[in-house]
Write an enzyme that holds these catalytic residues in place. Sequence first.
Site, short mmCIF file in Angstrom:
data_model
loop_
_atom_site.label_atom_id
_atom_site.label_comp_id
_atom_site.label_asym_id
_atom_site.label_seq_id
_atom_site.Cartn_x
_atom_site.Cartn_y
_atom_site.Cartn_z
N HIS A 153 0.83 -1.21 0.00
CA HIS A 153 0.00 0.00 0.00
C HIS A 153 0.86 1.25 0.00
O HIS A 153 2.06 1.17 0.22
CB HIS A 153 -0.94 0.01 1.22
CG HIS A 153 -0.23 0.07 2.54
ND1 HIS A 153 0.14 -1.06 3.25
CD2 HIS A 153 0.21 1.12 3.28
CE1 HIS A 153 0.75 -0.71 4.36
NE2 HIS A 153 0.81 0.62 4.42
N HIS A 200 -6.04 -2.15 4.05
CA HIS A 200 -5.97 -0.93 3.21
C HIS A 200 -5.10 -1.19 1.99
O HIS A 200 -4.14 -1.95 2.03
CB HIS A 200 -5.49 0.29 3.99
CG HIS A 200 -4.13 0.17 4.64
ND1 HIS A 200 -3.50 -1.02 4.87
CD2 HIS A 200 -3.29 1.13 5.09
CE1 HIS A 200 -2.32 -0.79 5.44
NE2 HIS A 200 -2.17 0.50 5.59
N HIS A 214 4.58 7.14 2.91
CA HIS A 214 5.38 5.92 2.77
C HIS A 214 4.83 4.95 1.74
O HIS A 214 3.66 5.02 1.36
CB HIS A 214 5.57 5.21 4.12
CG HIS A 214 4.31 4.63 4.71
ND1 HIS A 214 3.55 5.28 5.64
CD2 HIS A 214 3.71 3.44 4.51
CE1 HIS A 214 2.52 4.51 6.00
NE2 HIS A 214 2.58 3.39 5.33
N HIS A 246 0.38 -1.55 14.72
CA HIS A 246 -0.57 -0.47 14.46
C HIS A 246 -1.89 -0.78 15.16
O HIS A 246 -2.35 -1.93 15.13
CB HIS A 246 -0.90 -0.38 12.96
CG HIS A 246 0.19 0.19 12.11
ND1 HIS A 246 0.82 1.38 12.37
CD2 HIS A 246 0.73 -0.26 10.95
CE1 HIS A 246 1.70 1.64 11.41
NE2 HIS A 246 1.68 0.65 10.56
N TYR A 255 9.30 1.15 10.15
CA TYR A 255 9.48 2.23 9.17
C TYR A 255 10.95 2.57 9.04
O TYR A 255 11.68 2.62 10.03
CB TYR A 255 8.73 3.49 9.61
CG TYR A 255 7.24 3.40 9.50
CD1 TYR A 255 6.60 3.44 8.26
CD2 TYR A 255 6.45 3.30 10.64
CE1 TYR A 255 5.22 3.37 8.17
CE2 TYR A 255 5.06 3.23 10.55
CZ TYR A 255 4.46 3.27 9.31
OH TYR A 255 3.11 3.20 9.21
N GLU A 265 7.99 0.97 4.49
CA GLU A 265 7.47 0.21 5.62
C GLU A 265 7.51 -1.27 5.25
O GLU A 265 7.21 -1.63 4.11
CB GLU A 265 6.01 0.62 5.91
CG GLU A 265 5.34 -0.20 7.00
CD GLU A 265 3.86 0.15 7.22
OE1 GLU A 265 3.22 0.65 6.27
OE2 GLU A 265 3.35 -0.10 8.32
FE LIG Z 1 1.52 1.69 6.07
#
Ligand SMILES: [Fe+2]
Length: 307
Positions: A153, A200, A214, A246, A255, A265
């Site tokens: 993503h 996502h 990112h 997360h 990261y 990431e």
């Molecule tokens: Fe991310």
Amino acid sequence: MGFGNGIMRIGRVELRVLDLEKSVEYYTKVIGMEETGRSDGRVYLKAWDEYDHHSLILKQADHPGLDHFAFKVKNDVVLKDLEKKVEQFGCTTSRISYGTRLAEGQAVHFVLPTGHHVELYYEVERLGTKTGSLNPHPWPLDAHGIAPHRLDHVLLTGDDLKTVTRFFMEVLGFRQSEKITTVDGEELIGSFLFTTNKAHDLAFIKGPDSKLHHVAFYVESIHDVYKAADILTMYNVPTEVTPTRHGITQGQTIYFFDPSGNRNEAFASGYITYEDFPTITWTEDKIGQGIFYHRRELIESFVKALT
Ligand SMILES: [Fe+2]
């Protein structure tokens, strides 16, 4: 494909880099992608578990950042239909002609309300995964570096998140998995969108238009996130956030930065979604926990370092 909108996945990202050869070295050795071609000053790469010709394109430039990102759609019918819908929304589209990019057919280009350049395409040469599709092993013995399965993503910044969210949901048929709002619920300051069954496929956070926060690559587990952390230390790559979880997406993460300062990431797990997934809301007062679940507060560079 997720649910009938015909958009199968985020297929590629083109990044601007300051030193092409140094960047190719980083994305092949540290990330562990494979170079699949060069053309017109660009280098094309894919991850070992990807079967299309490329998912990352690197282009030399005098400032880093995201040139564009693109979604692979099912076929020409979907491409034409979405082209019309994007036009009707009020975004000007243009056609990127056949063969402009190595191993690709035509693409439809447009600019988002947040200023980011997006393309839709469906024709791309297939190289196959490194493990093949006949009695495959789970991973290639000669994998090296972080060795993600695939591009996962992008997270972008923009000012008008309500409009860009409406665009993705109403025009392109995405769904929203999570959002971050002000405590009163009035302002949208984060929007997480999917077109597959992932948590996502792209996300926006409030910030300056046209910027990249990112690019994320998918690894299998928290163990692989830790291994990525080891590899980054071995190669002396600047790491911004050591392995954590997360709250948003519930994935595990680390990261770090490529040689041009583009944030990368390594992302693992995350829940899966269905078309009727109920959108999760985070309020701004809990944003620290939403982003870094254990630390429970943001760090300054995470908000400020954009390319
Ligand atoms: Fe991310």
